[in-house]
Scaffold this motif. Structure first.
Motif, PDB file in Angstrom:
ATOM      1  N   LEU A  14       1.221  -1.488  -0.074  1.00 29.05           N
ATOM      2  CA  LEU A  14      -0.365   0.267   0.310  1.00 29.05           C
ATOM      3  C   LEU A  14       0.668   1.541   0.269  1.00 29.05           C
ATOM      4  O   LEU A  14       0.519   2.136  -1.212  1.00 29.05           O
ATOM      5  CB  LEU A  14      -0.619  -0.230   0.840  1.00 29.05           C
ATOM      6  CG  LEU A  14      -1.878   1.234   1.317  1.00 29.05           C
ATOM      7  CD1 LEU A  14      -3.129   0.858   2.213  1.00 29.05           C
ATOM      8  CD2 LEU A  14      -1.578   2.339   2.249  1.00 29.05           C
ATOM      9  N   THR A 201      -1.949   5.078   8.876  1.00 29.85           N
ATOM     10  CA  THR A 201      -2.946   4.435   7.356  1.00 29.85           C
ATOM     11  C   THR A 201      -4.005   3.635   8.279  1.00 29.85           C
ATOM     12  O   THR A 201      -4.982   3.485   7.829  1.00 29.85           O
ATOM     13  CB  THR A 201      -2.226   3.635   6.387  1.00 29.85           C
ATOM     14  OG1 THR A 201      -0.889   4.191   6.361  1.00 29.85           O
ATOM     15  CG2 THR A 201      -3.052   3.313   5.633  1.00 29.85           C
ATOM     16  N   ALA A 202      -3.885   2.101   8.989  1.00 32.32           N
ATOM     17  CA  ALA A 202      -4.520   1.505   9.481  1.00 32.32           C
ATOM     18  C   ALA A 202      -4.141   1.071  10.549  1.00 32.32           C
ATOM     19  O   ALA A 202      -2.752   0.266  10.828  1.00 32.32           O
ATOM     20  CB  ALA A 202      -5.017  -0.006   8.324  1.00 32.32           C
ATOM     21  N   VAL A 221      -5.378   8.426   3.048  1.00 32.40           N
ATOM     22  CA  VAL A 221      -6.009   6.448   2.116  1.00 32.40           C
ATOM     23  C   VAL A 221      -7.727   7.373   1.259  1.00 32.40           C
ATOM     24  O   VAL A 221      -8.214   7.396   1.556  1.00 32.40           O
ATOM     25  CB  VAL A 221      -5.798   6.230   2.602  1.00 32.40           C
ATOM     26  CG1 VAL A 221      -6.197   4.473   2.050  1.00 32.40           C
ATOM     27  CG2 VAL A 221      -4.585   5.819   3.721  1.00 32.40           C
ATOM     28  N   PRO A 223     -10.850   6.216  -0.930  1.00 30.97           N
ATOM     29  CA  PRO A 223     -11.755   4.828  -0.291  1.00 30.97           C
ATOM     30  C   PRO A 223     -11.239   4.181  -1.413  1.00 30.97           C
ATOM     31  O   PRO A 223     -11.303   2.699  -1.566  1.00 30.97           O
ATOM     32  CB  PRO A 223     -12.868   6.040  -1.285  1.00 30.97           C
ATOM     33  CG  PRO A 223     -13.047   7.037  -0.856  1.00 30.97           C
ATOM     34  CD  PRO A 223     -11.286   7.211  -1.391  1.00 30.97           C
ATOM     35  N   ALA A 226      -8.449   2.077  -0.856  1.00 28.72           N
ATOM     36  CA  ALA A 226      -8.773   1.502   1.007  1.00 28.72           C
ATOM     37  C   ALA A 226      -9.939   0.434   0.525  1.00 28.72           C
ATOM     38  O   ALA A 226      -9.740  -0.877   1.164  1.00 28.72           O
ATOM     39  CB  ALA A 226      -9.663   2.397   1.995  1.00 28.72           C
ATOM     40  N   LYS A 227     -10.688   0.102  -0.598  1.00 24.93           N
ATOM     41  CA  LYS A 227     -11.318  -0.578  -0.817  1.00 24.93           C
ATOM     42  C   LYS A 227     -10.197  -1.900  -1.585  1.00 24.93           C
ATOM     43  O   LYS A 227     -10.499  -2.732  -0.986  1.00 24.93           O
ATOM     44  CB  LYS A 227     -11.686  -0.690  -2.305  1.00 24.93           C
ATOM     45  CG  LYS A 227     -12.623  -1.290  -2.582  1.00 24.93           C
ATOM     46  CD  LYS A 227     -14.115  -1.062  -3.892  1.00 24.93           C
ATOM     47  CE  LYS A 227     -14.495  -2.406  -4.627  1.00 24.93           C
ATOM     48  NZ  LYS A 227     -15.657  -2.100  -5.195  1.00 24.93           N
ATOM     49  N   TYR A 229      -6.983  -2.835  -0.678  1.00 25.79           N
ATOM     50  CA  TYR A 229      -6.289  -3.439   0.453  1.00 25.79           C
ATOM     51  C   TYR A 229      -7.778  -3.666   1.512  1.00 25.79           C
ATOM     52  O   TYR A 229      -7.339  -4.193   2.216  1.00 25.79           O
ATOM     53  CB  TYR A 229      -5.258  -2.349   0.718  1.00 25.79           C
ATOM     54  CG  TYR A 229      -4.528  -1.928  -0.422  1.00 25.79           C
ATOM     55  CD1 TYR A 229      -3.116  -2.969   0.481  1.00 25.79           C
ATOM     56  CD2 TYR A 229      -4.292  -1.035  -1.182  1.00 25.79           C
ATOM     57  CE1 TYR A 229      -2.065  -3.078  -0.652  1.00 25.79           C
ATOM     58  CE2 TYR A 229      -3.343  -1.566  -1.914  1.00 25.79           C
ATOM     59  CZ  TYR A 229      -2.337  -1.980  -1.561  1.00 25.79           C
ATOM     60  OH  TYR A 229      -1.326  -1.672  -2.252  1.00 25.79           O
ATOM     61  N   PHE A 231      -9.576  -2.429   3.405  1.00 32.48           N
ATOM     62  CA  PHE A 231      -9.773  -1.950   5.407  1.00 32.48           C
ATOM     63  C   PHE A 231     -10.975  -1.371   5.172  1.00 32.48           C
ATOM     64  O   PHE A 231     -10.767  -0.621   4.604  1.00 32.48           O
ATOM     65  CB  PHE A 231      -8.716  -2.485   5.878  1.00 32.48           C
ATOM     66  CG  PHE A 231      -8.136  -0.565   5.502  1.00 32.48           C
ATOM     67  CD1 PHE A 231      -7.705   0.571   5.960  1.00 32.48           C
ATOM     68  CD2 PHE A 231      -6.994  -0.948   3.878  1.00 32.48           C
ATOM     69  CE1 PHE A 231      -7.091   1.872   4.833  1.00 32.48           C
ATOM     70  CE2 PHE A 231      -6.128   0.327   3.221  1.00 32.48           C
ATOM     71  CZ  PHE A 231      -6.019   1.272   4.099  1.00 32.48           C
ATOM     72  N   GLU A 232     -11.359  -0.461   6.565  1.00 33.67           N
ATOM     73  CA  GLU A 232     -12.582   0.433   6.620  1.00 33.67           C
ATOM     74  C   GLU A 232     -11.502   1.614   6.755  1.00 33.67           C
ATOM     75  O   GLU A 232     -11.301   1.558   7.990  1.00 33.67           O
ATOM     76  CB  GLU A 232     -13.202   0.393   7.712  1.00 33.67           C
ATOM     77  CG  GLU A 232     -14.135   0.995   7.776  1.00 33.67           C
ATOM     78  CD  GLU A 232     -15.576   0.949   9.041  1.00 33.67           C
ATOM     79  OE1 GLU A 232     -15.913   1.101   9.431  1.00 33.67           O
ATOM     80  OE2 GLU A 232     -15.438  -0.365   9.305  1.00 33.67           O
ATOM     81  N   MET A 233     -11.906   2.990   6.285  1.00 34.14           N
ATOM     82  CA  MET A 233     -11.305   4.087   6.563  1.00 34.14           C
ATOM     83  C   MET A 233     -12.313   4.107   7.663  1.00 34.14           C
ATOM     84  O   MET A 233     -13.693   4.572   7.993  1.00 34.14           O
ATOM     85  CB  MET A 233     -11.513   4.919   5.356  1.00 34.14           C
ATOM     86  CG  MET A 233     -10.585   5.029   4.336  1.00 34.14           C
ATOM     87  SD  MET A 233      -8.691   4.794   5.110  1.00 34.14           S
ATOM     88  CE  MET A 233      -8.782   6.318   5.581  1.00 34.14           C
TER      89      MET A 233
END
Length: 252
Positions: A14, A201-202, A221, A223, A226-227, A229, A231-233
């Motif tokens: 990422l 980032t996450a 980041v 959308p 995030a989609k 990889y 994971f939820e922002m």
């Protein structure tokens, strides 16, 4: 629902993508990361609780985040001190250090003495991705800056972090922790549990072993990334660059 964590491999990919197709420079990402760290410190330890902040910086990107955070903290009214024993020769890090020197922020050589006269500690030694060159160059590094072997002078620093009563905010990962597995089972760093952690980032899998106050900083980041990889922002509010979550990532 708990927020999903990002593995070391996924975080490396990422980060690389942010700096290639995402069109971010490492300067931008480091500035945003350091800004997030400074906001987390302000949230948990406002200047009125004690303005002295000791920022321990490693030689990689994690240390760069710490240098940026220290600059912001100085402008917020704190009195930061920098422990940066392994200075990078990279121009970016040299510029960050120069900015602090111009603000008359002191650099110290003795962490053990400095820790006795501070109100808060930022652990920016190991944790975030370490890069060299450009994302497409042969010397691009896709691993985290902590590889399992701690070299001097950092063993004594980690030991001091384990033993201190001064509250500690760790950046992305408590130093000595494994990104996937958390703290060492024994030996150096096995009893290190900072009061605060900011995941950049996450969250990484290590948050499952963390029992303090946890923040996420990654308000840059897209959308689509995030989609990709998976994971939820989190929902950042107002001007905030951070969101506080529960110890395992669930939204508070």
């Amino acid at each position: 629902m708990a927020l999903k964590t990002l593995s070391a491999k996924a975080a490396a990919a990422l980060d690389k993508e942010l700096m290639s197709t995402g069109a971010f420079s490492i300067d931008q990402l480091m500035e945003l990361a350091g800004l997030s760290v400074s906001q987390a410190v302000y949230r948990v330890h406002p200047p009125a609780r004690g303005p002295r902040v000791l920022v321990a910086c490693g030689p990689g990107n994690n240390g760069g985040d710490g240098l940026v955070a220290a600059r912001h903290l100085r402008h917020y009214g704190y009195l930061p001190t920098i422990y940066y024993p392994k200075r990078s020769k990279n121009e970016l890090y040299q510029r960050l250090a120069k900015q602090l020197e111009d603000l008359e922020v002191p650099f110290v050589d003795d962490f053990g003495s400095a820790i006795k006269s501070t109100d808060h500690i930022v652990d920016a030694i190991f944790g975030r991705l370490q890069h060299r060159g450009s994302p497409n160059s042969a010397d691009w590094v896709t691993g985290f800056s902590f590889s399992g072997e701690v070299r001097e002078p950092f063993p004594s620093v980690i030991k001091a972090l384990e033993e201190t009563k001064v509250p500690v905010t760790s950046v992305d990962a408590p130093s000595s922790w494994n990104i996937e597995e958390g703290p060492p089972k024994s030996g150096l760093g096995s009893s290190f549990m900072p009061e605060y952690l900011i995941s950049l980032t996450a969250p990484k899998p290590l948050v499952e072993h963390f029992n303090g106050r946890h923040f996420i900083g990654g308000r840059f980041v897209t959308p689509s990334i995030a989609k990709k990889y998976d994971f939820e922002m989190p929902a950042y509010q107002g001007l905030d660059q951070i969101v506080e979550t529960g110890p395992t990532g669930q939204k508070l």
